[in-house]
Write an enzyme that holds these catalytic residues in place. Sequence first.
Site, PDB file in Angstrom:
ATOM      1  CB  CYS A 113      -6.517  -8.014   5.044  1.00 42.40           C
ATOM      2  SG  CYS A 113      -7.617  -7.842   6.403  1.00 42.40           S
ATOM      3  CG  HIS A 255      -2.251  -6.936   5.464  1.00 46.41           C
ATOM      4  ND1 HIS A 255      -3.029  -6.009   6.107  1.00 46.41           N
ATOM      5  CD2 HIS A 255      -2.903  -7.545   6.394  1.00 46.41           C
ATOM      6  CE1 HIS A 255      -4.088  -6.202   6.081  1.00 46.41           C
ATOM      7  NE2 HIS A 255      -4.455  -7.498   7.332  1.00 46.41           N
ATOM      8  CG  ASN A 285      -5.458  -5.094  10.069  1.00 50.03           C
ATOM      9  OD1 ASN A 285      -5.395  -4.798   9.335  1.00 50.03           O
ATOM     10  ND2 ASN A 285      -5.792  -6.881   9.636  1.00 50.03           N
TER      11      ASN A 285
END
Length: 328
Positions: A113, A255, A285
């Site tokens: 990520c 994030h 996500n």
Amino acid sequence: MSTFSYIKGLGFHVPERIYTNTDLEKIVDTNDEWITSRTGIKQRHVVEDETCHDLAYEASLKALQEAGMEAEELTHVIVATFTGDMPIPSTSCLLMERLGIKNIAAMDLSAACSGFVYAVEVARALINLDPTAKILVCGAEVVTSRVNWEDRSTCVLFGDGAGAAVMVAGTGDESGKILDTLVRADGNHGMNLTVKGGGSAYSYKAGDTVGVENFVEMQGREIYKHAVRSMTSISNEILKRQGLSIDDVDVLLPHQANMRIIEAVGKKLGILREKVFANVDKYGNTSAASIPIALADARESGFIKDGDLVLLATFGGGLTWGSSLIQF
């Protein structure tokens, strides 16, 4: 006069197909209230026939258009992903071919990520070496290809998509100036978030059955604690390094993993909630695509305005984390 790296163009792309929380109720033992209360996610975009480089291509076209550039002007292509089309050739090479360019540098970068922020740091270094460089940085993921749809603790979290940025050198005060970037990692905690299958430590042979090791496995409680702690600390570190405080920041763009994490990081940093950008409810996500999708979305929607100081904070498997300061 010092040379800085600039984001000249942004773009993002997500698949048309949407899985709502209600749709997931038909797949796994869960419900909308459970997902929303724990994650803030209401829906996610999921590929049908598209591959990772397909998503990257669409996002890249938009970034190039906003930058007013042709693909032939690029000198480097960097794709951050852990769900590329295939191990060889790299997704960056497939993207180059799709863009109709060749004879320039191309590479994939794996930092889960945190991949986009890591790729931005690599691009900054390349631009510092050669101020004529024009670099396409893309975060692209088909995370749902690595999701175990029988594991309700993970399958509800993820979506697919891509975001891209065109980075160039400059010396003035144009919009998109990257003031600083910091990246960190700690392999001691890496096994708390894994996709093991296919690696040399978990190799397979023809005819083997696909096992859970091929999909995302996560120790949620440990990841939550480390994500909040690391994103908060590196955000404070980069601000201090630039002689700034959280009061100088106009937009915090973290994030997009989980609304609880986003809110906890904002609270620990002491920034007003209305300054924190979140679109995790719409996209879930998307791993390395999360930051560039959010950045392009926030800019396109007007959440990020000319003159805003934007603080990026990210966290991912490895474990990895990072932060960037961008002056728009």
